[in-house]
Design a protein around this motif. Structure first.
Motif, PDB file in Angstrom:
ATOM      1  N   CYS A 111      42.157  43.600  37.553  1.00 10.65           N
ATOM      2  CA  CYS A 111      42.651  42.638  38.544  1.00 10.65           C
ATOM      3  C   CYS A 111      42.183  43.011  39.941  1.00 10.65           C
ATOM      4  O   CYS A 111      41.737  42.159  40.719  1.00 10.65           O
ATOM      5  CB  CYS A 111      44.173  42.588  38.517  1.00 10.65           C
ATOM      6  N   GLU A 112      42.290  44.295  40.265  1.00 10.03           N
ATOM      7  CA  GLU A 112      41.871  44.765  41.585  1.00 10.03           C
ATOM      8  C   GLU A 112      40.378  44.525  41.803  1.00 10.03           C
ATOM      9  O   GLU A 112      39.953  44.028  42.857  1.00 10.03           O
ATOM     10  CB  GLU A 112      42.191  46.255  41.739  1.00 10.03           C
ATOM     11  N   ALA A 113      39.578  44.865  40.785  1.00 10.01           N
ATOM     12  CA  ALA A 113      38.127  44.687  40.894  1.00 10.01           C
ATOM     13  C   ALA A 113      37.754  43.213  41.004  1.00 10.01           C
ATOM     14  O   ALA A 113      36.884  42.836  41.805  1.00 10.01           O
ATOM     15  CB  ALA A 113      37.442  45.320  39.686  1.00 10.01           C
ATOM     16  N   LEU A 114      38.403  42.369  40.224  1.00 13.46           N
ATOM     17  CA  LEU A 114      38.116  40.935  40.284  1.00 13.46           C
ATOM     18  C   LEU A 114      38.518  40.355  41.638  1.00 13.46           C
ATOM     19  O   LEU A 114      37.796  39.537  42.221  1.00 13.46           O
ATOM     20  CB  LEU A 114      38.845  40.204  39.153  1.00 13.46           C
ATOM     21  N   GLY A 115      39.682  40.755  42.128  1.00 15.16           N
ATOM     22  CA  GLY A 115      40.137  40.260  43.419  1.00 15.16           C
ATOM     23  C   GLY A 115      39.147  40.574  44.534  1.00 15.16           C
ATOM     24  O   GLY A 115      38.836  39.717  45.378  1.00 15.16           O
ATOM     25  N   LYS A 116      38.624  41.788  44.524  1.00 19.15           N
ATOM     26  CA  LYS A 116      37.655  42.188  45.551  1.00 19.15           C
ATOM     27  C   LYS A 116      36.363  41.386  45.437  1.00 19.15           C
ATOM     28  O   LYS A 116      35.794  40.939  46.442  1.00 19.15           O
ATOM     29  CB  LYS A 116      37.357  43.683  45.420  1.00 19.15           C
ATOM     30  N   PHE A 150      53.410  40.924  34.751  1.00 17.82           N
ATOM     31  CA  PHE A 150      51.974  41.085  34.992  1.00 17.82           C
ATOM     32  C   PHE A 150      51.410  39.886  35.743  1.00 17.82           C
ATOM     33  O   PHE A 150      50.623  40.033  36.688  1.00 17.82           O
ATOM     34  CB  PHE A 150      51.229  41.276  33.668  1.00 17.82           C
ATOM     35  N   LEU A 151      51.810  38.691  35.338  1.00 18.68           N
ATOM     36  CA  LEU A 151      51.330  37.485  36.007  1.00 18.68           C
ATOM     37  C   LEU A 151      51.771  37.454  37.473  1.00 18.68           C
ATOM     38  O   LEU A 151      51.013  37.045  38.356  1.00 18.68           O
ATOM     39  CB  LEU A 151      51.828  36.241  35.267  1.00 18.68           C
ATOM     40  N   LYS A 152      52.988  37.898  37.723  1.00 19.03           N
ATOM     41  CA  LYS A 152      53.470  37.952  39.109  1.00 19.03           C
ATOM     42  C   LYS A 152      52.642  38.943  39.920  1.00 19.03           C
ATOM     43  O   LYS A 152      52.282  38.678  41.075  1.00 19.03           O
ATOM     44  CB  LYS A 152      54.952  38.342  39.124  1.00 19.03           C
ATOM     45  N   ARG A 153      52.323  40.092  39.320  1.00 22.06           N
ATOM     46  CA  ARG A 153      51.505  41.091  40.020  1.00 22.06           C
ATOM     47  C   ARG A 153      50.109  40.560  40.284  1.00 22.06           C
ATOM     48  O   ARG A 153      49.524  40.842  41.340  1.00 22.06           O
ATOM     49  CB  ARG A 153      51.416  42.372  39.197  1.00 22.06           C
ATOM     50  N   CYS A 154      49.561  39.813  39.347  1.00 19.51           N
ATOM     51  CA  CYS A 154      48.230  39.231  39.553  1.00 19.51           C
ATOM     52  C   CYS A 154      48.207  38.411  40.835  1.00 19.51           C
ATOM     53  O   CYS A 154      47.258  38.501  41.631  1.00 19.51           O
ATOM     54  CB  CYS A 154      47.843  38.334  38.375  1.00 19.51           C
ATOM     55  N   ARG A 155      49.238  37.624  41.018  1.00 16.75           N
ATOM     56  CA  ARG A 155      49.301  36.753  42.190  1.00 16.75           C
ATOM     57  C   ARG A 155      49.661  37.529  43.455  1.00 16.75           C
ATOM     58  O   ARG A 155      49.001  37.403  44.492  1.00 16.75           O
ATOM     59  CB  ARG A 155      50.322  35.632  41.954  1.00 16.75           C
ATOM     60  N   ASP A 156      50.721  38.327  43.375  1.00 14.71           N
ATOM     61  CA  ASP A 156      51.280  38.945  44.577  1.00 14.71           C
ATOM     62  C   ASP A 156      50.500  40.181  45.037  1.00 14.71           C
ATOM     63  O   ASP A 156      50.311  40.384  46.246  1.00 14.71           O
ATOM     64  CB  ASP A 156      52.741  39.336  44.341  1.00 14.71           C
ATOM     65  N   ALA A 157      50.087  41.014  44.092  1.00 14.01           N
ATOM     66  CA  ALA A 157      49.431  42.268  44.468  1.00 14.01           C
ATOM     67  C   ALA A 157      47.919  42.142  44.609  1.00 14.01           C
ATOM     68  O   ALA A 157      47.314  42.846  45.413  1.00 14.01           O
ATOM     69  CB  ALA A 157      49.762  43.355  43.432  1.00 14.01           C
ATOM     70  N   TYR A 158      47.321  41.243  43.827  1.00 15.39           N
ATOM     71  CA  TYR A 158      45.856  41.179  43.798  1.00 15.39           C
ATOM     72  C   TYR A 158      45.290  39.853  44.287  1.00 15.39           C
ATOM     73  O   TYR A 158      44.077  39.687  44.362  1.00 15.39           O
ATOM     74  CB  TYR A 158      45.355  41.467  42.378  1.00 15.39           C
ATOM     75  N   GLY A 159      46.171  38.914  44.616  1.00  9.83           N
ATOM     76  CA  GLY A 159      45.715  37.645  45.166  1.00  9.83           C
ATOM     77  C   GLY A 159      44.923  36.786  44.200  1.00  9.83           C
ATOM     78  O   GLY A 159      44.134  35.940  44.623  1.00  9.83           O
ATOM     79  N   LEU A 160      45.157  36.976  42.907  1.00  9.14           N
ATOM     80  CA  LEU A 160      44.411  36.214  41.909  1.00  9.14           C
ATOM     81  C   LEU A 160      45.119  34.900  41.580  1.00  9.14           C
ATOM     82  O   LEU A 160      46.350  34.855  41.483  1.00  9.14           O
ATOM     83  CB  LEU A 160      44.253  37.028  40.618  1.00  9.14           C
ATOM     84  N   VAL A 161      44.343  33.870  41.385  1.00  6.16           N
ATOM     85  CA  VAL A 161      44.862  32.607  40.853  1.00  6.16           C
ATOM     86  C   VAL A 161      44.626  32.636  39.353  1.00  6.16           C
ATOM     87  O   VAL A 161      43.485  32.618  38.889  1.00  6.16           O
ATOM     88  CB  VAL A 161      44.153  31.398  41.487  1.00  6.16           C
ATOM     89  N   ILE A 162      45.700  32.715  38.583  1.00  7.22           N
ATOM     90  CA  ILE A 162      45.588  32.725  37.128  1.00  7.22           C
ATOM     91  C   ILE A 162      45.734  31.293  36.618  1.00  7.22           C
ATOM     92  O   ILE A 162      46.697  30.606  36.940  1.00  7.22           O
ATOM     93  CB  ILE A 162      46.656  33.638  36.490  1.00  7.22           C
ATOM     94  N   ASP A 163      44.760  30.867  35.824  1.00  6.60           N
ATOM     95  CA  ASP A 163      44.735  29.485  35.342  1.00  6.60           C
ATOM     96  C   ASP A 163      45.373  29.307  33.967  1.00  6.60           C
ATOM     97  O   ASP A 163      45.815  28.216  33.626  1.00  6.60           O
ATOM     98  CB  ASP A 163      43.283  28.993  35.276  1.00  6.60           C
TER      99      ASP A 163
END
Length: 226
Positions: A111-116, A150-163
């Protein structure tokens, strides 16, 4: 029957089965995307499927896709490439650059790598979190009971939009309960896309709400060995 004819016939059969499964589930066939899984197949095997109008393809390995797909994408505008296999964090740069969707988001480091990379490249592939619906120790994916956090962390911690979500049921178990569980997690998290179902079970996945079915052998035939 030639290889080209075999693949065209396989694609037509799969499309017809998708339409039938959608009718039985009272769904619009346009709501289901067929991802033709071209992993291990070379360009000469993929060309007939492209010529038959297939627009979405799935690959398991970044390096394999990098070798064969750039020329195919250049000569076939509008084709989408989906990463459906496990993705190493150190391949996030290449994956974001090449793929239109990644179906295997499953751990914080990725998640971190993708966000960057999404921020750096300004390119946002569709992202699916992989659910390990059978809690199989040998398989990647987020455990069902940990999915909401995990989904919440994707959004809140890594700024990812999960589809959406993806799952691969255990081979020795009936797939329907696993599809139903994955769909339930998606609904309560407001996710509209479900990558569920392969050659042997995609009609059941469609009945459970799959929006993306990943079909390889039913289209391409037996896998070539690399």
């Amino acid at each position: 029957m030639s290889t080209t004819a075999t693949q065209s016939s396989g694609l037509a059969t799969v499309r017809a089965e998708i339409e039938r499964a959608c009718r039985e589930a009272s769904r619009d066939p346009a709501s289901v995307t067929l991802v033709a899984v071209s992993k291990t197949f070379f360009a000469d095997a993929i060309e007939p499927v492209l010529a038959a109008g297939q627009k979405v393809f799935g690959e398991n390995r970044v390096q394999e896709a990098q070798k064969k797909w750039p020329p195919l994408l250049a000569s076939h505008p509008g084709v989408e490439l989906h990463m459906i296999g496990p993705l190493q964090s150190n391949k996030a740069k290449e994956a974001v650059a090449l793929f239109d969707a990644i179906h295997s988001v499953d751990r914080p480091s990725l998640c971190e790598a993708l966000g960057k990379e999404i921020a750096r490249q300004g390119k946002r592939p569709k992202l699916f979190v992989e659910i390990n619906s059978g809690a199989e120790v040998q398989k990647a994916g987020v455990l069902p009971q940990e999915a909401d956090d995990f989904l919440k962390r994707c959004r809140d911690a890594y700024g990812l939009v999960i589809d959406g979500l993806m799952c691969i049921p255990p081979a020795e178990e009936a797939p329907a309960p696993h599809f139903a569980l994955t769909a339930k997690i998606a609904r309560r998290n407001g996710l509209k896309l479900l990558s569920m179902g392969m050659s042997a079970d995609f009609p059941e996945a469609i009945a459970m709400g799959a929006t993306h079915v990943r079909v390889g052998s039913a289209i391409f035939g037996a896998r070539e060995k690399h």
